[in-house]
Write an enzyme that holds these catalytic residues in place. Sequence first.
Site, short mmCIF file in Angstrom:
data_model
loop_
_atom_site.label_atom_id
_atom_site.label_comp_id
_atom_site.label_asym_id
_atom_site.label_seq_id
_atom_site.Cartn_x
_atom_site.Cartn_y
_atom_site.Cartn_z
N HIS A 120 0.61 -1.20 -0.10
CA HIS A 120 -0.08 0.02 0.09
C HIS A 120 0.74 1.27 -0.07
CE1 HIS A 120 1.03 -1.41 3.85
NE2 HIS A 120 0.98 -0.33 4.42
N ASP A 283 -5.37 -3.18 -2.58
CA ASP A 283 -4.20 -2.28 -2.53
C ASP A 283 -3.27 -2.66 -3.74
OD1 ASP A 283 -3.52 -4.93 -1.59
OD2 ASP A 283 -2.08 -4.15 -0.29
N ASP A 287 -3.64 -7.67 -2.10
CA ASP A 287 -3.79 -8.45 -0.85
C ASP A 287 -4.75 -8.08 0.08
OD1 ASP A 287 -2.07 -6.96 0.16
OD2 ASP A 287 -0.56 -8.49 0.64
N ARG A 288 -4.97 -6.81 0.04
CA ARG A 288 -6.06 -6.27 1.00
C ARG A 288 -7.28 -5.79 0.27
NH1 ARG A 288 -2.87 -1.93 4.87
NH2 ARG A 288 -1.04 -2.99 5.26
N LYS A 382 -2.86 -13.01 2.24
CA LYS A 382 -4.04 -12.58 2.37
C LYS A 382 -4.64 -12.30 0.93
CE LYS A 382 -2.22 -8.07 3.80
NZ LYS A 382 -0.92 -8.22 4.25
C1 VG1 Z 1 0.94 -3.53 8.04
C2 VG1 Z 1 -0.19 -4.16 8.72
C3 VG1 Z 1 -0.25 -5.52 8.75
C4 VG1 Z 1 0.07 -6.37 7.31
C5 VG1 Z 1 1.47 -5.70 6.95
C6 VG1 Z 1 1.45 -6.03 5.23
O1 VG1 Z 1 2.06 -4.04 8.91
O2 VG1 Z 1 -0.33 -3.62 10.04
O3 VG1 Z 1 -1.23 -5.92 9.48
O4 VG1 Z 1 0.19 -7.57 7.33
O5 VG1 Z 1 1.24 -4.06 6.83
O6 VG1 Z 1 0.42 -5.62 4.66
P1 VG1 Z 1 2.82 -2.78 10.05
O7 VG1 Z 1 3.99 -3.51 10.37
O8 VG1 Z 1 3.16 -1.76 9.08
O9 VG1 Z 1 1.87 -2.51 10.92
V1 VG1 Z 1 0.61 -5.45 3.03
O10 VG1 Z 1 -0.70 -5.17 2.32
O11 VG1 Z 1 2.13 -5.34 2.78
O12 VG1 Z 1 1.18 -6.77 2.07
CO CO Z 2 -0.54 -5.29 0.10
#
Ligand code: VG1
Ligand code: CO
Length: 549
Positions: A120, A283, A287-288, A382
Amino acid sequence: MKACLMANVLTISTSAFDDQKPGTSGLRKKVTRFQEDHYLENFVQSVFACLDGFAGKTLVVGGDGRFHNDVAIQTILKVAAANGFGRALVGLGGILSTPAVSHLIRKTESFGGIILSASHNPGGPDGDFGIKYNTANGGPATEVLTDRFYEYSRTITSYKTLDGLDVDLEQLGTQRLGSMDVEIVDPVEDYAELMETLFDFGAIRTFVKSGFKFKFDAMHAVTGPYAKEIFTKRLGVPASDVLNASPKSDFGGGHPDPNPIHAQKIFDMAMSGDGPDLCAASDGDGDRNLIVGRKCFVAPSDSLAAIAANAHLTPGYGNGLKGVGRSMPTSGAVDKVAEAKGLPLYETPTGWKFFGNLLDSGDITLCGEESAGTGSDHVREKDGLWAVLMWLNILAARKQSVAEIMMDHWSIYGRNYYARHDYEEVDAAAAKELMAALETGLGSLVGQETAAGIVKTADVFSYYDSIDESFTDNQGIRILFENGSRIVYRLSGTGTVGATLRVYLERYEPAEGDLAQDTSEAIADLVSVSKSLASIDRFTGRSEPNVIT
Ligand code: VG1
Ligand code: CO
């Protein structure tokens, strides 16, 4: 064979970088860091050096199409070929969504895969870039492995590569790179087929035809081609209802994070009284997900709970679930469903890599995170479009609105009012001090009376994985109140500038209580207590978060 690229294996001397420690989801840095000489090669060589038995085997490679994706893929293919991989599968144009990589690794029984994405985070020459290694189960490498990669990267002295030409990423079919075959594959086809096995496409198509209004925003990121194939071609959603469907290397200048802030346009569309029945988005790397019904935003933690309660209505999950998992900061909404259905519930640290073992062992079928990630044992990541299809299928089966389904859900299980407050790009040292001070004071918090209730327990979350027997410490500070409310503090592991403090706030309202409150009002007391307990203003100079989701 399209081309035969002759190449010699070269061993290049290099010196170590000290910042190649993977975070929550791979190694993320500014594009400019990845453009430095040897930076990417060092990391990829460090990964391969820690793996065994891949000679002659297959590696899947693809990314979310952000700036530097194509350049990085050429580099990775050469290092992979020089290290002895026998075959690489690469998405056409270098494109593969994160869940599609996961599926492709599993379907082709590949040795592993490399995903290029900063999810993201914004892209472009001044934006972010990232790299992640996934193992043969299709999931992100575990902490045990990523720690090894990091250790190796700190003392690396050389890497292997080829002096050959680049492969043509725009040409479907097989090319030869040194002694490795590179097969350029359709990034969408296999994934779309998998989705057809899980959901009732016929029922969804009929539902869409009957006047159900659906809009999807691909945010100029990787899901555009997938959304066109699945929603438009296979489900009959008008092409004009799939927005921003052409991937751009800078995501059109946007921040491809499907939350009410960054996907505001589609969010507002649904929240207006005469908007679509369902608006959704995904995203950067697919995956989101964002799910908003007409006048009803479904918070990700609630979405996980609603899916747990309704998944049996879809063909892929008709036999029910084996168990569910959620990351620690995710609200306890799904716990209530698990309890009622007699399902085992697992609480893991943040990041999908902690779900892999539970999915592999068959302990859980469904899992999710408060950060808009939901998924199941169909892959080991995800999956944004999977979540959207899950909702479409549930809506088609129940023939009720999103708002009706959620109200019904809360009236059975109660409602976990929930929000996450992010203090982004604060001074990294100050953020560490804040967490340290909070941790030191945890003991004296217990029993304290606050405006949000009496503190029942306060601890630092750690996790023992009984399957690989690994222990992961320091995964966030939890403060639990006697009335069931909770505040969690943790530092983000995906940022590239300074530190981001995440504060997760949750208050439970039983089924017979007031289920129609405004979330920010429902948790107002917790918010002010969260600020004072951690002296957020004093440490960070911020009195307010800059993103609330
Ligand atoms: C964030 C989210 C976490 C997620 C990660 C990767 O991590 O809080 O829940 O798994 O992003 O998401 P952090 O450490 O910044 O809180 V993504 O869509 O990279 O793959
Ligand atoms: Co992602």
